[in-house]
Design a protein around this motif. Structure first.
Motif, PDB file in Angstrom:
ATOM      1  N   ALA A  37       0.833  -1.206   0.000  1.00  0.00           N
ATOM      2  CA  ALA A  37       0.000   0.000   0.000  1.00  0.00           C
ATOM      3  C   ALA A  37       0.864   1.252   0.000  1.00  0.00           C
ATOM      4  CB  ALA A  37      -0.939  -0.005   1.208  1.00  0.00           C
ATOM      5  N   ALA A  38       1.931   1.239   0.772  1.00  0.00           N
ATOM      6  CA  ALA A  38       2.823   2.399   0.825  1.00  0.00           C
ATOM      7  C   ALA A  38       3.468   2.640  -0.534  1.00  0.00           C
ATOM      8  CB  ALA A  38       3.892   2.191   1.894  1.00  0.00           C
ATOM      9  N   THR A  39       3.868   1.562  -1.199  1.00  0.00           N
ATOM     10  CA  THR A  39       4.479   1.684  -2.525  1.00  0.00           C
ATOM     11  C   THR A  39       3.497   2.281  -3.518  1.00  0.00           C
ATOM     12  OG1 THR A  39       5.949  -0.180  -2.107  1.00  0.00           O
ATOM     13  CG2 THR A  39       5.565   0.392  -4.412  1.00  0.00           C
ATOM     14  N   VAL A  40       2.273   1.798  -3.515  1.00  0.00           N
ATOM     15  CA  VAL A  40       1.254   2.317  -4.434  1.00  0.00           C
ATOM     16  C   VAL A  40       0.987   3.800  -4.152  1.00  0.00           C
ATOM     17  CG1 VAL A  40      -1.180   2.176  -5.088  1.00  0.00           C
ATOM     18  CG2 VAL A  40       0.175   0.088  -4.865  1.00  0.00           C
ATOM     19  N   LEU A  41       0.859   4.157  -2.888  1.00  0.00           N
ATOM     20  CA  LEU A  41       0.602   5.560  -2.543  1.00  0.00           C
ATOM     21  C   LEU A  41       1.759   6.458  -2.971  1.00  0.00           C
ATOM     22  CD1 LEU A  41      -1.102   5.160   0.936  1.00  0.00           C
ATOM     23  CD2 LEU A  41      -2.175   5.882  -1.212  1.00  0.00           C
ATOM     24  N   GLU A  42       2.986   5.996  -2.794  1.00  0.00           N
ATOM     25  CA  GLU A  42       4.141   6.781  -3.231  1.00  0.00           C
ATOM     26  C   GLU A  42       4.102   7.017  -4.736  1.00  0.00           C
ATOM     27  OE1 GLU A  42       7.614   4.688  -1.907  1.00  0.00           O
ATOM     28  OE2 GLU A  42       7.197   5.113   0.206  1.00  0.00           O
ATOM     29  N   LYS A  43       3.742   6.005  -5.497  1.00  0.00           N
ATOM     30  CA  LYS A  43       3.661   6.143  -6.950  1.00  0.00           C
ATOM     31  C   LYS A  43       2.541   7.091  -7.353  1.00  0.00           C
ATOM     32  CE  LYS A  43       5.810   1.754  -8.100  1.00  0.00           C
ATOM     33  NZ  LYS A  43       5.667   0.459  -8.772  1.00  0.00           N
ATOM     34  N   ILE A  44       1.423   7.032  -6.664  1.00  0.00           N
ATOM     35  CA  ILE A  44       0.317   7.958  -6.938  1.00  0.00           C
ATOM     36  C   ILE A  44       0.764   9.386  -6.688  1.00  0.00           C
ATOM     37  CG2 ILE A  44      -1.945   8.731  -6.120  1.00  0.00           C
ATOM     38  CD1 ILE A  44      -2.617   5.723  -5.677  1.00  0.00           C
ATOM     39  N   ILE A  45       1.465   9.603  -5.584  1.00  0.00           N
ATOM     40  CA  ILE A  45       1.946  10.949  -5.249  1.00  0.00           C
ATOM     41  C   ILE A  45       2.921  11.441  -6.311  1.00  0.00           C
ATOM     42  CG2 ILE A  45       3.361  12.247  -3.604  1.00  0.00           C
ATOM     43  CD1 ILE A  45       2.001  10.476  -1.397  1.00  0.00           C
ATOM     44  N   MET A  46       3.841  10.579  -6.754  1.00  0.00           N
ATOM     45  CA  MET A  46       4.783  10.972  -7.811  1.00  0.00           C
ATOM     46  C   MET A  46       4.046  11.337  -9.088  1.00  0.00           C
ATOM     47  SD  MET A  46       8.208   8.583  -7.285  1.00  0.00           S
ATOM     48  CE  MET A  46       7.455   7.216  -8.124  1.00  0.00           C
ATOM     49  N   ASN A  47       3.028  10.557  -9.451  1.00  0.00           N
ATOM     50  CA  ASN A  47       2.243  10.861 -10.654  1.00  0.00           C
ATOM     51  C   ASN A  47       1.526  12.192 -10.531  1.00  0.00           C
ATOM     52  OD1 ASN A  47       3.032   8.470 -11.849  1.00  0.00           O
ATOM     53  ND2 ASN A  47       1.173   7.366 -11.310  1.00  0.00           N
ATOM     54  N   LEU A  48       0.989  12.461  -9.354  1.00  0.00           N
ATOM     55  CA  LEU A  48       0.305  13.741  -9.146  1.00  0.00           C
ATOM     56  C   LEU A  48       1.262  14.909  -9.223  1.00  0.00           C
ATOM     57  CD1 LEU A  48      -2.117  12.738  -6.251  1.00  0.00           C
ATOM     58  CD2 LEU A  48      -2.768  13.397  -8.582  1.00  0.00           C
ATOM     59  N   LYS A  49       2.451  14.738  -8.688  1.00  0.00           N
ATOM     60  CA  LYS A  49       3.447  15.821  -8.731  1.00  0.00           C
ATOM     61  C   LYS A  49       3.876  16.117 -10.155  1.00  0.00           C
ATOM     62  CE  LYS A  49       5.415  15.357  -4.135  1.00  0.00           C
ATOM     63  NZ  LYS A  49       6.607  15.019  -3.343  1.00  0.00           N
ATOM     64  N   ARG A  50       3.977  15.067 -10.985  1.00  0.00           N
ATOM     65  CA  ARG A  50       4.378  15.275 -12.390  1.00  0.00           C
ATOM     66  C   ARG A  50       3.322  16.061 -13.159  1.00  0.00           C
ATOM     67  NH1 ARG A  50       6.411   9.489 -14.232  1.00  0.00           N
ATOM     68  NH2 ARG A  50       4.620   9.042 -12.968  1.00  0.00           N
ATOM     69  N   ARG A  51       2.076  15.901 -12.748  1.00  0.00           N
ATOM     70  CA  ARG A  51       0.983  16.602 -13.447  1.00  0.00           C
ATOM     71  C   ARG A  51       1.012  18.083 -13.167  1.00  0.00           C
ATOM     72  NH1 ARG A  51      -4.777  14.389 -12.934  1.00  0.00           N
ATOM     73  NH2 ARG A  51      -4.991  15.878 -14.606  1.00  0.00           N
ATOM     74  N   GLY A  52       1.593  18.435 -12.018  1.00  0.00           N
ATOM     75  CA  GLY A  52       1.726  19.853 -11.665  1.00  0.00           C
ATOM     76  C   GLY A  52       0.504  20.379 -11.130  1.00  0.00           C
TER      77      GLY A  52
END
Length: 52
Positions: A37-52
């Motif tokens: 779950a932590a890994t998935v959440l980290e990836k979601i956060i990275m994707n959101l940051k890339r979107r700006g």
């Protein structure tokens, strides 16, 4: 990074207050599931940051 004596005392106080809550809400969830779950959440956060 390190904590001052006041920071360590505050951390201890916070952990004492939150540990029972965390134990309750994480009941029945294995360490492996928590890690996944932590890994998935980290990836979601990275994707959101890339979107700006």
């Amino acid at each position: 990074m390190y904590l001052s004596e006041k920071g360590e005392a505050l951390h201890k106080t916070i952990m004492e207050a939150t540990d029972p809550f965390l134990e309750e809400i994480l009941e029945g969830i294995s360490p492996e599931e928590r890690d996944a779950a932590a890994t998935v959440l980290e990836k979601i956060i990275m994707n959101l940051k890339r979107r700006g």
